[in-house]
Design an enzyme around this catalytic site. Sequence first.
Site, PDB file in Angstrom:
ATOM      1  N   GLY A 176       0.816  -1.211   0.000  1.00 44.96           N
ATOM      2  CA  GLY A 176       0.000   0.000   0.000  1.00 44.96           C
ATOM      3  C   GLY A 176       0.849   1.261   0.000  1.00 44.96           C
TER       4      GLY A 176
ATOM      5  N   SER B 108      -5.627   7.318  11.492  1.00 49.46           N
ATOM      6  CA  SER B 108      -5.706   8.418  10.539  1.00 49.46           C
ATOM      7  C   SER B 108      -6.362   9.602  11.230  1.00 49.46           C
ATOM      8  CB  SER B 108      -6.509   7.927   9.345  1.00 49.46           C
ATOM      9  OG  SER B 108      -7.272   8.949   8.813  1.00 49.46           O
ATOM     10  N   SER B 109      -6.150  10.786  10.701  1.00 48.64           N
ATOM     11  CA  SER B 109      -6.648  11.992  11.392  1.00 48.64           C
ATOM     12  C   SER B 109      -8.167  12.085  11.355  1.00 48.64           C
ATOM     13  CB  SER B 109      -6.033  13.239  10.749  1.00 48.64           C
ATOM     14  OG  SER B 109      -6.332  13.269   9.373  1.00 48.64           O
ATOM     15  N   CYS B 110      -8.841  11.166  10.660  1.00 51.25           N
ATOM     16  CA  CYS B 110     -10.307  11.192  10.646  1.00 51.25           C
ATOM     17  C   CYS B 110     -10.875  10.747  11.999  1.00 51.25           C
ATOM     18  CB  CYS B 110     -10.859  10.288   9.547  1.00 51.25           C
ATOM     19  SG  CYS B 110     -10.539   8.555   9.842  1.00 51.25           S
TER      20      CYS B 110
ATOM     21  N   TYR C 192     -15.295   3.874   9.616  1.00 52.59           N
ATOM     22  CA  TYR C 192     -13.835   3.745   9.548  1.00 52.59           C
ATOM     23  C   TYR C 192     -13.188   4.381  10.775  1.00 52.59           C
ATOM     24  CZ  TYR C 192      -9.177   4.198   7.532  1.00 52.59           C
ATOM     25  OH  TYR C 192      -7.830   4.139   7.306  1.00 52.59           O
TER      26      TYR C 192
ATOM     27  N   LYS D 219     -10.828   2.768  13.769  1.00 55.09           N
ATOM     28  CA  LYS D 219      -9.460   3.237  14.041  1.00 55.09           C
ATOM     29  C   LYS D 219      -9.316   3.660  15.499  1.00 55.09           C
ATOM     30  CE  LYS D 219      -7.397   2.522  10.212  1.00 55.09           C
ATOM     31  NZ  LYS D 219      -6.260   1.599  10.164  1.00 55.09           N
TER      32      LYS D 219
ATOM     33  N   HIS E 241      -7.800  10.297  -2.934  1.00 59.23           N
ATOM     34  CA  HIS E 241      -7.798  11.539  -2.157  1.00 59.23           C
ATOM     35  C   HIS E 241      -7.528  12.708  -3.097  1.00 59.23           C
ATOM     36  CE1 HIS E 241      -6.632   8.979   1.588  1.00 59.23           C
ATOM     37  NE2 HIS E 241      -7.928   9.094   1.477  1.00 59.23           N
TER      38      HIS E 241
ATOM     39  N   TRP F  41     -13.809  20.237  -7.868  1.00 58.03           N
ATOM     40  CA  TRP F  41     -14.954  20.261  -6.952  1.00 58.03           C
ATOM     41  C   TRP F  41     -14.825  21.345  -5.888  1.00 58.03           C
ATOM     42  CZ3 TRP F  41     -16.918  14.847  -4.934  1.00 58.03           C
ATOM     43  CH2 TRP F  41     -17.439  14.126  -6.020  1.00 58.03           C
TER      44      TRP F  41
ATOM     45  N   ARG G 145      -6.060  22.386   4.074  1.00 55.10           N
ATOM     46  CA  ARG G 145      -5.645  21.012   4.337  1.00 55.10           C
ATOM     47  C   ARG G 145      -4.137  20.928   4.560  1.00 55.10           C
ATOM     48  NH1 ARG G 145     -10.195  20.722   4.967  1.00 55.10           N
ATOM     49  NH2 ARG G 145     -11.805  19.382   4.060  1.00 55.10           N
TER      50      ARG G 145
END
Length: 315
Positions: A15, A109-111, A138, A142, A181, A204, A211
């Site tokens: 990955g 992950s930062s989510c 998700y 995490k 992403h 979009w 970010r």
Amino acid sequence: MIEKNAKIYVAGHRGLVGSAIVRSLEKDGYTNIVKRTHSELDLTDQRVVFDFFAEERPEYVVLAAAHVGGINANQTCPADFIYINSIIQCNVIKAAHDYKVKKLLFLGSSCIYPKMAHQPISESELLTGPLETTNEGYAVAKIAGLEMCKFFKRQYGDDFISCMPTNLYGPNDNFNLETSHVLPALIRKFDDAKKNGAPSVELWGTGSPLREFLYVDDMADACVYLLQNYSGEEHVNIGTGKEISIKELAEIVKETVGFEGEIVWNSAMPDGTPRKLLDVSKLHNIGWKEKVGLRDGIRLAYEWYLAQDEKDLKK
Ligand SMILES: NC(=O)c1ccc[n+]([C@@H]2O[C@H](COP(=O)([O-])OP(=O)(O)OC[C@H]3O[C@@H](n4cnc5c(N)ncnc54)[C@H](OP(=O)(O)O)[C@@H]3O)[C@@H](O)[C@H]2O)c1
């Protein structure tokens, strides 16, 4: 100190993150890296995971395998995201405990942070408010993973640590416009437009969201650094602490690709959360800071993209 011939299992080695961690370990002189593809070792299958640990007896584990996807996939398949990621983590973390692995690094992950967390987002913002709904399944998985590491350390003294990287980009990224992403999508859109001689590219949103982006090889170096230097109970944010608007980012990618047409913003499409910046002061205090700036990183990512055969790019 981790011996250079220590047996290190990197889960998810093909990955974006796993492949960068293998590069960083090899660059640091580690010679005994264990790798299994998804088809060789399905981490959702508890029996084969425990058989693998019994057979291989890894001394160190980096858990960079996960079921990841874009906003659409997360919204339409939340059950898959919470189940597959939870079961992968349970299997690998429990096996690492049972087979007395010396150290394990878990990648979240930062989510995981609340939608309206104070910016920049410090580690202490965890579980202080509602999550971003688009990838809640998700994120909850995490959060369970990093809490599992914390509690195995607290109950059994296992040296299991966690890190929360910001948005990553670089070699082996996903360039599928449906699931990728924002940064790889920009590279692909501008490169396609340049090749097709298109007068403009539609992007979009409004371009105003802010970010943070980190080149994946830098992130991997931070992971190896934490493996060697950190054993705290709390997870560690990994990022640059620097933010950029999507509009400025698009201009840099346009320039790097060499597209000379116009950018058209489709403000009818969603912007996502207005700002998402990690507080990386803890990581800096531990002694690590990124080396690759955004412009250089985007150039390296684009060079990697151009060097790939169409068929090899994740589409
Ligand atoms: N990408 C980012 O911007 C980002 C940012 C922060 C954190 N992270 C974290 O980094 C980790 C890896 O993400 P990534 O971006 O590197 O994703 P990725 O490129 O999709 O890599 C995930 C890897 O996990 C493997 N995998 C998935 N399910 C598996 C299973 N059941 N058994 C064995 N292997 C399996 C995949 O193998 P196959 O491809 O063969 O299925 C793939 O090699 C995740 O935990 C993510 O939260 C990523």
